[in-house]
Design an enzyme around this catalytic site. Structure first.
Site, mmCIF file in Angstrom:
data_model
loop_
_atom_site.group_PDB
_atom_site.id
_atom_site.type_symbol
_atom_site.label_atom_id
_atom_site.label_comp_id
_atom_site.label_asym_id
_atom_site.label_seq_id
_atom_site.Cartn_x
_atom_site.Cartn_y
_atom_site.Cartn_z
ATOM 1 N N THR A 69 4.445 28.717 -1.188
ATOM 2 C CA THR A 69 5.514 27.766 -1.405
ATOM 3 C C THR A 69 5.535 27.325 -0.198
ATOM 4 O O THR A 69 5.679 28.642 1.002
ATOM 5 C CB THR A 69 6.508 27.939 -2.285
ATOM 6 O OG1 THR A 69 6.640 26.726 -2.438
ATOM 7 C CG2 THR A 69 6.724 28.831 -1.442
ATOM 8 N N CYS A 70 5.492 26.252 0.007
ATOM 9 C CA CYS A 70 6.762 26.000 1.133
ATOM 10 C C CYS A 70 7.259 25.114 0.847
ATOM 11 O O CYS A 70 7.862 24.788 0.011
ATOM 12 C CB CYS A 70 5.696 25.396 2.405
ATOM 13 S SG CYS A 70 4.692 24.042 2.299
ATOM 14 N N ARG A 71 7.750 24.100 2.191
ATOM 15 C CA ARG A 71 9.410 23.065 1.809
ATOM 16 C C ARG A 71 9.084 22.441 0.723
ATOM 17 O O ARG A 71 9.449 21.708 0.057
ATOM 18 C CB ARG A 71 9.979 22.625 2.779
ATOM 19 C CG ARG A 71 11.008 22.052 2.733
ATOM 20 C CD ARG A 71 11.558 21.174 4.036
ATOM 21 N NE ARG A 71 10.796 20.313 4.718
ATOM 22 C CZ ARG A 71 10.587 19.187 4.241
ATOM 23 N NH1 ARG A 71 10.956 18.111 2.592
ATOM 24 N NH2 ARG A 71 9.875 18.437 4.538
ATOM 25 N N GLY A 73 4.888 20.841 -0.237
ATOM 26 C CA GLY A 73 3.665 21.788 -0.801
ATOM 27 C C GLY A 73 2.868 21.558 0.347
ATOM 28 O O GLY A 73 1.597 21.290 0.275
ATOM 29 N N LEU A 98 8.963 23.945 -2.287
ATOM 30 C CA LEU A 98 11.056 24.492 -2.482
ATOM 31 C C LEU A 98 11.422 22.971 -3.030
ATOM 32 O O LEU A 98 12.762 22.490 -4.170
ATOM 33 C CB LEU A 98 11.055 25.140 -1.617
ATOM 34 C CG LEU A 98 12.759 25.605 -1.332
ATOM 35 C CD1 LEU A 98 13.023 26.197 -2.784
ATOM 36 C CD2 LEU A 98 13.162 25.796 0.390
#
Length: 181
Positions: A69-71, A73, A98
């Protein structure tokens, strides 16, 4: 055959995590992770992934599914092949990152005392410098427009080379230094 990241909805990812089948790896930089993260996620910044691989500490990568995951996608999507290659077992990407996890009402840990992410600090300072230079250039002297030009040149240099002098200076600011014990 190249492995790909399979997309998972936040609810499906949460189910796999709750069952103990998966581990969530957040690929954002440490300053981003410190401020806001999915509960239980582990930090493995994308910038350090090649150097150390995917060390899961306490779980073998081939024994667990990995959910990256990241902030939003975007970062995981752009680096999908690289991330999938970093683990032996099934690899997934959290759809919407996220932000989607948070919108789904899933647990998020926030540390309001952590400094703003470095990129946001750079954006704020650069924006204020450009705005100040333009206002002073219009109101006082056109020479102040040079401030806006200087900041623009610095941002262009940072984008081309990957070196951001403003970020280096901001890293020295008291709010970005670890607290002394």
């Amino acid at each position: 055959m190249t492995k790909i990241l399979n997309p998972l909805t936040p609810d499906e990812a949460a189910r796999r995590l709750a069952e103990g089948r998966a581990v969530m790896i957040d690929i954002r930089e440490a300053d981003e992770f410190a401020r806001r993260r999915a509960r239980g996620a582990r930090s493995r910044p994308l910038s350090s992934l090649d150097a150390g691989g995917l060390n899961l500490e306490g779980g073998r990568p081939d024994a667990l599914e990995v959910i990256f995951t990241c902030r939003s996608g975007m970062r995981t999507g752009a680096n999908g092949a690289r991330l999938a290659a970093a683990c032996e077992g099934p690899a997934h990407v959290l759809e919407g990152g996220l932000d989607a996890w948070d919108r789904a009402g899933l647990p998020v840990e926030t540390d309001a005392k952590a400094p703003l992410e470095m990129m946001r600090q750079v954006q704020i300072v650069a924006g204020l410098l450009v705005l100040t230079g333009v206002i002073l250039g219009l109101a006082v002297s056109p020479w102040f427009l040079g401030v806006a030009g200087f900041v623009g040149a610095g941002l262009t240099f940072a984008g081309v080379t990957g070196f951001c002098g403003m970020a280096r200076l901001l890293a020295l600011a008291p709010w970005n230094r670890p607290a002394r014990a």
